[in-house]
Structure formats: C-alpha cells, structure tokens
Design an enzyme around this catalytic site. Structure first.
Site, PDB file in Angstrom:
ATOM      1  N   ASP A 129       0.843  -1.188   0.000  1.00 30.16           N
ATOM      2  CA  ASP A 129       0.000   0.000   0.000  1.00 30.16           C
ATOM      3  C   ASP A 129       0.880   1.241   0.000  1.00 30.16           C
ATOM      4  OD1 ASP A 129      -2.529   1.408   0.325  1.00 30.16           O
ATOM      5  OD2 ASP A 129      -1.796   1.914   2.331  1.00 30.16           O
ATOM      6  N   GLU A 142      -1.527  -1.424  -5.851  1.00 26.48           N
ATOM      7  CA  GLU A 142      -2.693  -0.663  -6.288  1.00 26.48           C
ATOM      8  C   GLU A 142      -2.527  -0.261  -7.742  1.00 26.48           C
ATOM      9  OE1 GLU A 142      -3.476   2.664  -3.433  1.00 26.48           O
ATOM     10  OE2 GLU A 142      -1.657   1.828  -2.571  1.00 26.48           O
ATOM     11  N   CYS A 173     -12.519  -3.687   6.478  1.00 25.38           N
ATOM     12  CA  CYS A 173     -11.897  -4.463   7.539  1.00 25.38           C
ATOM     13  C   CYS A 173     -11.373  -5.757   6.935  1.00 25.38           C
ATOM     14  CB  CYS A 173     -12.915  -4.762   8.636  1.00 25.38           C
ATOM     15  SG  CYS A 173     -12.322  -5.988   9.814  1.00 25.38           S
ATOM     16  N   CYS A 209     -13.471  -8.965   8.837  1.00 24.04           N
ATOM     17  CA  CYS A 209     -14.894  -9.219   8.591  1.00 24.04           C
ATOM     18  C   CYS A 209     -15.408  -8.606   7.301  1.00 24.04           C
ATOM     19  CB  CYS A 209     -15.740  -8.756   9.784  1.00 24.04           C
ATOM     20  SG  CYS A 209     -15.920  -6.960   9.866  1.00 24.04           S
ATOM     21  N   CYS A 258     -12.171  -1.587  13.299  1.00 22.09           N
ATOM     22  CA  CYS A 258     -13.419  -1.918  12.611  1.00 22.09           C
ATOM     23  C   CYS A 258     -14.616  -1.578  13.498  1.00 22.09           C
ATOM     24  CB  CYS A 258     -13.428  -3.400  12.258  1.00 22.09           C
ATOM     25  SG  CYS A 258     -14.932  -3.910  11.425  1.00 22.09           S
ATOM     26  N   CYS A 299     -16.560  -5.318  13.925  1.00 23.63           N
ATOM     27  CA  CYS A 299     -16.043  -6.430  14.719  1.00 23.63           C
ATOM     28  C   CYS A 299     -14.951  -6.023  15.712  1.00 23.63           C
ATOM     29  CB  CYS A 299     -15.527  -7.543  13.801  1.00 23.63           C
ATOM     30  SG  CYS A 299     -13.933  -7.179  13.063  1.00 23.63           S
ATOM     31  N   ASP A 307      -2.427   1.395   7.372  1.00 22.65           N
ATOM     32  CA  ASP A 307      -1.774   1.081   6.092  1.00 22.65           C
ATOM     33  C   ASP A 307      -1.600  -0.419   5.901  1.00 22.65           C
ATOM     34  OD1 ASP A 307      -1.589   3.769   5.584  1.00 22.65           O
ATOM     35  OD2 ASP A 307       0.448   3.962   6.375  1.00 22.65           O
TER      36      ASP A 307
HETATM   37 ZN    ZN Z   1     -14.242  -6.066  11.063  1.00 23.00          ZN
END
Ligand code: ZN
Length: 408
Positions: free
Chosen positions: A183, A268, A335, A338, A354, A357, A364
């Site tokens: 990233d 990316e 996330c 999840c 997140c 969760c 990063d």
């Molecule tokens: Zn999550």
C-alpha cells in the site's frame, strides 16, 4: 531477457551542441510528421511510415533541409516509427506536439550494428554512435549482454545514454514464495501486508521549502521569454531531478526487497484510483488537516508510483515473481477480518479499528492486506484458463498487463 542500463554521459561542448541539434531535428520531424498524418486524416486518407520515410529521404537532398541531413538517419527514421506507433495506439488527434520548452531532447539509435562500446578504465566507458563518434560515459555497472539499441536523453541539464540489453537470462519459473500486498502508506511511503514499513526521506525540509519558493517565483514571472524565468525554471528542474533520482533509488531498493521474498506482489492500480477520484471526488482522502508529512508521503509515492511498479515488474521476471495490479477502491476502509466497509473504521491516520467487529490494525497494513487478498483473487481467477477481460473488475489496465503472464 531485455533490460535497460542507463549511464551518465560526459559530452564535450561540441557534442552537447550536436546532441541538441539532433534533438531539434527529431522534434521537427515528429511535428511535421504528425501534421502530415493529420492532413491525410482530414482528407480521409492515411499515410504510413514507409511513405513518410521515403519523403524524408527525398527532403534531405534539398539544400534548404541541410539540418536534416546532419542528423543520423536512423534516429530520424526511429522518430517516424515511434510516431506511427503512438498514432495507432492513441489516435492521430490525441498525439501531442513536441514543444521546445516542454520536451527534453531524446533520440534513439535502433541499429546495434552501428554501435560499439568499450571500457576505458575503472570509471569511464565509451560508446561509438553514428556521426557522433565516441562519447564518454561514467561506467557504473557492467553492460552485461548484447546491446539492442541506444537512446540519448537530456534530463534536467544532464545527458544520459541508455542501452537496451539482452542479458541472456532465461525467464525464471514462478516461485512458491508467499504473496504480499503493498500500500502507498500515509505515514510511511510503503506499507506491506506483513507489517513492513519502507520509507526514506526523499525531500529534505530545506528542499521542500526551496521548491515552494521557486514555484512561487515561477508563477510570479509571467513573461515566458524572460531570462529570469528561465533561470528559475532550470533551478526548479535541477532540484526536482535530484529528488527524483533519490526516489528512483528508493524504488529500486524497495522493489528488490519485495521480489526476493515473494511469489506474488499485489499493488494498487493507480490509474483506476485516479479514475475513481475524478468521478466521485476524493474517495479515500486522508482528510484536510493531515500532518504535512502524511500528505507529502502520499504525494511522493503517487508521483513515484509508476516508476516503482515498472521497476517491480522488471525485477520480478528475474525472481519468478508475479506483479498484479488491483483496484484500490475502499481498501483503506474495508476491515480485513470481517470485510465490513465503513469510513468510520479508519479511526485516524495510523489506526484502523473496525466499527463492526472491533478488529484493530495499523491502517496502512490493513489496506495492504486487502490489496494482497485482491491480488490473490485476481491471479487465481486469471490462472483458470481464459479468464475474461472486463469481468474481473479491474478496468482498462488489465489489458495492458497481459493476463497470460499471471497464469504463466
Ligand atoms: Zn471487522
């Protein structure tokens, strides 16, 4: 495999003058050739390379076109060939003129038979170019193979020669090393899915200040022909070039670091990033009141990104690694655990937590992990025989990066 080697030239004043002259001739041929192609298109016709080359050869006999005859014939023919390729790729109307101020001189000698290279001593080498004679360059590394062609370019006041070299290395079979996602970090230049942070200061504080000052000066000097503006411009270019070289060095070292230890490297696809930005405004803008360093880092990596990815792809061939470009949309808001997407999960520049969760990670690194996952998906999709063209959701650049290479 074909690879490039670039060396710093040390030209005599006469050679510099001659190089400028060839550059000017090439630019004139490009512009004239482009105008001719457009003229033909206006009439609904097409002119091909062969015809243009024939006409150029005839024009050389005209005493008024002596400057044309002065330049090495193969460099001018190469310009017409490049022009044809560019026009075919982008369409005759989208190809740009080459202006004296905006385009630095650059010309290619495509015929290896006409070239010769020899080493003079530990630090210096010499290349023989048609009509040029011998030109000296700093011998910083071995040529290491058969020279296919040579290109001379000027970059911020310095002249370089680059050789395209067939190094005789056979493409390495794909390795089984782990996959990694990379990233363009906000706090550091590069963050990997393994939690590695790669960074180096490519612009010092003083340089940043000076750049800003020169930029202001440049916008004040409105008269495009003034000598003062020219001076400011060249100072600006020199400083920029120094920063660019430093960044290129960082790119190489980061790329080496990555290809040595990984079989698949997901990055990316910035073209898609830009497309998204222009369509929807800034998708993942790190906010307005970010610390200068963060903004600067993103900006720096965005600028050097193309060079970094190219270097990565070039080196990957030698290590049996594969580079995959993935759609970067929402990678920093998703996330990794999840898959919940929420802007609010990006708690701060550094922290991702997140909202669904509670998973917490470096922001990063979380993004890099998402990039890695998309890369793996993409590669395995492509591995299944005739993976489709547009159906992978990675847009136009998928065509440029042949899927066959991922499968191989
Ligand atoms: Zn999550």
């Amino acid at each position: 495999m074909l690879t490039g080697r670039r060396f710093l030239l040390s030209l005599t004043p006469e050679q510099v003058a001659y190089a400028e002259k060839i550059g000017a001739a090439c630019r004139a041929v490009w512009n004239t050739g482009l105008e001719q192609r457009r003229e033909y298109r206006r009439r609904g016709a097409v002119i091909c390379y062969e015809e243009q080359a024939r006409q150029m050869a005839a024009a050389k006999k005209d005493p008024a076109c002596e400057w044309l005859a002065d330049a090495p014939a193969q460099t001018l023919q190469q310009v017409l060939r490049d022009l044809e390729r560019t026009c075919k790729e982008h369409g005759t109307w989208k190809v740009h003129w080459r202006s004296k101020s905006r385009s630095a001189p650059s010309f290619r000698f495509p015929e290896p038979k006409s070239l010769a290279v020899r080493r003079l001593n530990r630090r210096w080498g010499e290349a023989k170019l048609p009509k040029f004679g011998w030109v000296r360059f700093r011998w910083t590394r071995a040529i290491g193979g058969m020279i296919r062609n040579a290109t001379v370019t000027r970059d911020a006041g310095r002249w370089y020669i680059s050789f395209c070299v067939e190094d005789g290395v056979v493409e390495v079979a794909p390795n089984e090393k782990p996959a990694v996602g990379v990233d363009r970090g906000v706090r550091v230049a590069l963050a990997t899915s393994e939690g590695q942070m790669l960074d180096r200061q490519t612009v010092t504080g003083g340089e940043a200040k000076r750049l800003r000052r020169l930029q202001k000066q440049l916008s004040r000097r409105k008269n495009k022909r003034s000598r003062r503006r020219k001076t400011t411009r060249s100072r600006f270019a020199t400083l920029n070039a120094r920063i660019r070289r430093r960044r290129a060095d960082f790119n190489v070292q980061s790329a080496v670091n990555l290809v040595r230890n990984h079989g698949l490297i997901a990055v990316e696809d910035l073209k898609i990033d830009n497309m998204l930005r222009s369509a929807k405004g800034t998708l993942e803008a790190p906010g307005k009141n970010v610390r200068a360093k963060s903004a600067l880092n993103r900006a720096i990596m965005s600028k050097g990104w193309g060079g970094f990815v190219r270097k990565l792809e070039d080196l990957a061939r030698y290590h049996g690694a594969t580079v995959v470009k993935v759609n970067p949309a929402f990678t920093s808001q998703t996330c990794y655990v999840c898959k919940h997407v929420a802007r609010e999960s990006r708690e701060s520049q550094a922290v991702f937590r997140c909202v669904a969760c509670g998973h917490q990670d470096n922001a990063d690194v979380n993004a890099a992990k998402n990039i890695r996952e998309r890369g793996i998906e993409l590669a395995s999709a492509a591995g299944h025989a005739v993976a489709g063209r547009g159906d992978l959701g990675i847009g136009r650049s998928a065509k440029r990066q042949p899927l066959a290479r991922i499968a191989a």
